[in-house]
Design a protein around this motif. Sequence first.
Motif, mmCIF file in Angstrom:
data_model
loop_
_atom_site.group_PDB
_atom_site.id
_atom_site.type_symbol
_atom_site.label_atom_id
_atom_site.label_comp_id
_atom_site.label_asym_id
_atom_site.label_seq_id
_atom_site.Cartn_x
_atom_site.Cartn_y
_atom_site.Cartn_z
ATOM 1 N N ILE A 10 -5.946 12.547 1.451
ATOM 2 C CA ILE A 10 -5.852 11.167 1.909
ATOM 3 C C ILE A 10 -6.978 10.302 1.350
ATOM 4 C CG2 ILE A 10 -6.945 11.859 4.106
ATOM 5 C CD1 ILE A 10 -4.516 9.147 4.381
ATOM 6 N N ASP A 11 -8.201 10.849 1.261
ATOM 7 C CA ASP A 11 -9.332 10.081 0.745
ATOM 8 C C ASP A 11 -9.113 9.709 -0.711
ATOM 9 O OD1 ASP A 11 -10.470 10.351 3.178
ATOM 10 O OD2 ASP A 11 -11.779 12.037 2.616
ATOM 11 N N THR A 62 -5.487 -6.600 -3.875
ATOM 12 C CA THR A 62 -6.084 -6.062 -2.650
ATOM 13 C C THR A 62 -5.669 -6.843 -1.391
ATOM 14 O OG1 THR A 62 -7.935 -5.333 -3.997
ATOM 15 C CG2 THR A 62 -8.257 -5.287 -1.616
ATOM 16 N N SER A 117 -7.167 1.694 -3.785
ATOM 17 C CA SER A 117 -8.046 0.529 -3.792
ATOM 18 C C SER A 117 -8.545 0.233 -5.202
ATOM 19 C CB SER A 117 -9.197 0.677 -2.791
ATOM 20 O OG SER A 117 -9.778 1.934 -2.902
ATOM 21 N N ALA A 155 0.838 -1.208 0.000
ATOM 22 C CA ALA A 155 0.000 0.000 0.000
ATOM 23 C C ALA A 155 0.872 1.257 0.000
ATOM 24 C CB ALA A 155 -0.921 -0.011 1.215
ATOM 25 N N GLU A 174 1.189 4.298 -2.638
ATOM 26 C CA GLU A 174 0.905 5.655 -2.197
ATOM 27 C C GLU A 174 2.090 6.597 -2.438
ATOM 28 O OE1 GLU A 174 0.076 6.088 1.959
ATOM 29 O OE2 GLU A 174 -1.482 7.579 1.577
ATOM 30 N N ARG A 227 -6.265 9.529 -2.237
ATOM 31 C CA ARG A 227 -5.171 8.549 -2.322
ATOM 32 C C ARG A 227 -5.700 7.149 -2.054
ATOM 33 N NH1 ARG A 227 -1.762 12.363 0.845
ATOM 34 N NH2 ARG A 227 -1.873 10.969 2.630
ATOM 35 N N GLN A 228 -6.497 7.027 -0.981
ATOM 36 C CA GLN A 228 -7.057 5.712 -0.643
ATOM 37 C C GLN A 228 -7.918 5.178 -1.776
ATOM 38 O OE1 GLN A 228 -6.115 3.928 1.659
ATOM 39 N NE2 GLN A 228 -4.973 5.448 2.814
ATOM 40 N N ARG A 229 -8.732 6.062 -2.366
ATOM 41 C CA ARG A 229 -9.637 5.648 -3.434
ATOM 42 C C ARG A 229 -8.830 5.105 -4.616
ATOM 43 N NH1 ARG A 229 -11.464 6.852 -7.917
ATOM 44 N NH2 ARG A 229 -10.262 8.756 -8.204
#
Lengths: 352, 277
Positions: A109-110, A126, A117, A93, A97, A112-114
């Motif tokens: 951050i949101d 995953t 995933s 991860a 990132e 990046r996470q999106r």
Amino acid sequence: MSQVELRSLTKHYGRQPALDNVEVSIRDGEFFVIFGRPGAGKSTTLKVIAGIEDPTDGQVVFGDQPMNGIPPQRRNVAMAFESYALYPHISVAANLEFPLKAPGRSIGIDERQRRISEVAELLEITPLLNRRPSQLSGGQRQRVSLGRALVRSGTGVSVTLLDEPIAHLDARLRHWLRGELRHYQQKADTTTVYASPDYVEAFAVADRLMVLIDGRVRQVGTPLEIQTHPADTDVAGMIGDPKMNLLGLDSSGELARQARQHGAHPAAATVGIWPTDAKLDRTQGGIPGTVYVVEPLGEDAIVRVDVPGGRMQIKTSSSQTYRPGEPINVHPAWERAHYFGGDGARIGGGAL
Amino acid sequence: MDRIRRLALLGVWGLFAIFPVYWMAITAFKEQRDIYQGPFVVPGVDFQPTLQSWEYIAGTGRDQILLGFGNSVLFAAVSSFLAVVIGAFAAYGLARYKYRFGPFTNSDLSFLIVSQRIMPPIVAVIALFAMFRFVGLLDTHFGMILVYTWFNLPLTVFILTDFMSRIPVEIEHAAAIDGYGKFDQIRKVMLPLAMPGMAAAYLLSFFFVWNDFLLALMLTFRDAQTLPIVITALSAQMEPRWWLISAIGLLAIIPPALAAIVLDRFMERQVLRGGIR
């Protein structure tokens, strides 16, 4: 995204030229494939575009912006390395990132996470996100490496460079990801340069290809253009699965006689016949040959036949059975044959 | 049979490794006469343990021992840190760039650096003494940190060059592609990956400084005295007080042992696994 132009690009390692006067213009949003054998200069081309290697001569231009002397971190390119080049000290991860957190890229951050995933889903990694690269198999590492390049598409990347990004995956994933990559690229509309030595892969994904042999561009065109009009015998010898049959036309042989009879160019020294453009039968006429070996591949079979001038590979239906050593007649579809001159350059033929 | 032979070898080695420490430990609780008579091996049986040495350390000798102890910790910690940091820069250069001076290339440069350690330190010490006296660095903390950093640099450069050249250059390239400048590439990628090498280099430097006698003997006389010098000084006036030497020796094991325990966590050898194909 932007257009990428390579202007008379030359790269020497010592005295050895790795790239020799490469001149090509890659269009905005294009999926462009560099097709060539190992050592042809594919990786070198990508590294020069990325700015990892400086060209000995010539220019790299993004849009109207000359890139010479600009370091990789300021070119805003994404790249998947053939050797993966993962960061072994951080998790999968964190690897994905890493490019999103680079200085000056304000990605929340949101978001990046999106992105992580989404890419992890696409590449089926995953469940591996919390592992370290050392805990992954080779194929998994390659997917992480690919993911690190894809995770940036749509963040203003000028060009995405993929160096044989699916070469070490198993056949199922390779086939599946090929399509997914194409889909992903079109959705994100990123200019993509993709290096591959694999004919099927290269021709399946490309908008256009560049055929590279010994550091020289031998042909640039759409997959169809190259398949129907290969520029010379070297290019023709690299394409097709199985490869195009290239047979020498020595003046007195039966092959040459038949070729001329069917309208071959008088100066033709070599004829190229697609494996699907010839029929086999046991009746009279055609080119007399001997079955060398038969490879059954489900519905189709590849039959190798020794004929005067060389050995041909012919793709037939597997409903017919042939035995090695059996005499056989080959009937090429002469109207679709390709002709090449004494210097190897294409001189005609090849209608669809 | 194999097993017995292995155990026997292990036993012999263990005896060599452990016995001196044990002997030092019991000596620290002996009186002078128990040391010269004997050999007495088991405390409470052969001889009566005494706290004489520890009372001396906590009392009469306290200030001098604390000074030596503090100086040794300071010099070892700081000069090893400097040697590793400066050495890392030099090693990075040697590992990543090609140098050419006439017929000389990187390996000659590396050899030149390591060759500083080929000569015995005694050769350099007289010149150092003269230089230090000239610039007024004799018996100063700064001077000792300087001389130990100088002395350890060849070692750290040597260890780290080897270590850094094992880090695949593609990983740095990847960091550049990912948008990180040279400084961040080194900070975020090279340093973590070079950490095991740096920890090892730091430890070796630390041990060297901690145990050095010669340089400290020649270049210090009061304020900058290190523990080995203090120990010697405590015994120099009369016959060697082995009980005291042993007691301080026991204390002297602690800092390097702590350093080793702390840095061991960073010495993960497999850190590079999984980076490239």
